[in-house]
Design an enzyme around this catalytic site. Structure first.
Site, mmCIF file in Angstrom:
data_model
loop_
_atom_site.group_PDB
_atom_site.id
_atom_site.type_symbol
_atom_site.label_atom_id
_atom_site.label_comp_id
_atom_site.label_asym_id
_atom_site.label_seq_id
_atom_site.Cartn_x
_atom_site.Cartn_y
_atom_site.Cartn_z
ATOM 1 N N THR A 192 0.843 -1.199 0.000
ATOM 2 C CA THR A 192 0.000 0.000 0.000
ATOM 3 C C THR A 192 0.873 1.242 0.000
ATOM 4 O O THR A 192 1.888 1.306 0.697
ATOM 5 C CB THR A 192 -0.934 0.024 1.224
ATOM 6 O OG1 THR A 192 -1.903 -1.026 1.088
ATOM 7 C CG2 THR A 192 -1.683 1.349 1.318
ATOM 8 N N PHE A 194 1.121 5.127 0.895
ATOM 9 C CA PHE A 194 0.567 6.165 1.753
ATOM 10 C C PHE A 194 1.160 7.514 1.353
ATOM 11 O O PHE A 194 2.286 7.577 0.847
ATOM 12 C CB PHE A 194 0.912 5.915 3.226
ATOM 13 C CG PHE A 194 0.293 4.683 3.823
ATOM 14 C CD1 PHE A 194 -0.829 4.762 4.643
ATOM 15 C CD2 PHE A 194 0.842 3.434 3.583
ATOM 16 C CE1 PHE A 194 -1.388 3.629 5.193
ATOM 17 C CE2 PHE A 194 0.289 2.283 4.140
ATOM 18 C CZ PHE A 194 -0.826 2.392 4.942
#
Length: 304
Positions: A192, A194
């Site tokens: 992921t 960010f």
């Protein structure tokens, strides 16, 4: 804050009190203690004061109101695509992207006991999507919840032997759950991205690093004419500017013109980037820069 499960509120209150005592050191994140965003904040800045917030909007508001110096928000996942609607949230907030952080995501299936047959798994929709093959193969019904760690807290405070949560292993430790299965994500490259948001734009410093690369994020609205996007993108191709992300979205109810969210390698001030952005503006109704920041991970193998 009262939307968190009761058994998470004590930790939320304590972390909030600590963070508000030194707001410049606080990083707001969406989720209960133990969520992936909590872990990302600690990875990015180990000495920070993590501030749990129930929603993405709450995390951004904490920065706008001065409760936190910055917020860390997940925006895309390698398995399940877009995470937060940052192209809606960020322009409304007035905040700027000042950094990015990539984190390997590992999901654990956890429950109050290892004895019962697991029938349901509660988690954030992104986590459920990243584990969908595992859930289908084990006949487990996915149940959406606000975030991974809060789902673990919810399962921990209810007496359902058939209910489980999908969350980081840390959440099992925090809320006293038993791991049923580890690393249940569908692929081992589950990553992921960010972004860190702050009130003021930052100018990334090279610090003399030979491998330094800047990223710039912006949104734009093309004119409602044939080949508008093709013409708008031409400046990046002719000037050799690498575009690593381009997503379209609609705003409002007219559907008359598309807006786009984009990432490019480089920064304003670079002649090639400036020429590309100048050509982009010529073919668009609006262009808005959201931030320039240091690249945390190489996008191209030939980065200089």
């Amino acid at each position: 804050m009262n939307s968190f499960p009761q058994n998470a509120l004590g930790m939320v209150n304590k972390m909030t009190e600590t963070a508000t005592g030194a707001p410049t050191e606080a990083i707001a994140f969406q989720g209960a203690p133990g969520a992936n965003s909590h872990i990302a904040a600690m990875e990015y800045a180990p000495d920070c004061l993590p501030l749990p917030c129930f929603s993405f909007e709450d995390a951004l508001d904490a920065v706008k109101q001065g409760t936190a110096g910055s917020a860390i928000i997940p925006i895309e996942n390698s398995l399940h695509g877009r995470v937060a609607d940052i192209h809606f949230l960020l322009p409304e907030s007035g905040l700027h992207i000042v950094a990015e952080h990539f984190m390997r995501i590992r999901h654990c299936l956890m429950a109050k006991s290892t004895d019962g047959k697991i029938k349901t798994a509660m988690s954030h929709p992104q986590a459920l999507g990243q584990c969908r093959h595992y859930l289908r193969s084990h006949d487990i019904i996915p149940v959406a919840y606000a975030d991974t760690a809060a789902a673990a807290a919810y399962v921990a405070q209810h007496e359902d032997p058939h209910a489980a949560a999908i969350a980081p292993p840390l959440a099992a430790e925090i809320y006293g759950l038993q791991p049923i299965a580890n690393a249940i994500e569908d692929e081992d490259h589950n990553m992921t991205r960010f972004v860190l948001l702050a009130p003021k734009a930052a100018t990334p410093k090279t610090d003399g690093a030979a491998d330094f690369r800047a990223m710039t994020t912006f949104i734009f609205e093309v004119k409602n004419i044939p080949a508008a996007l093709y013409k708008a993108m031409g400046g990046f191709a002719t000037n050799g500017v690498n575009m690593t992300k381009l997503e379209s979205y609609q705003e409002g109810s007219s559907f008359s013109a598309s807006k786009f969210y984009a990432d490019i390698e480089g920064a304003p001030g670079d002649p090639a980037v400036d020429r590309a952005l100048e050509e982009l503006r010529f073919h668009c109704n609006s262009v808005r820069l959201l931030g320039t920041y240091r690249q945390a991970r190489a996008r191209t193998t030939d980065a200089q």
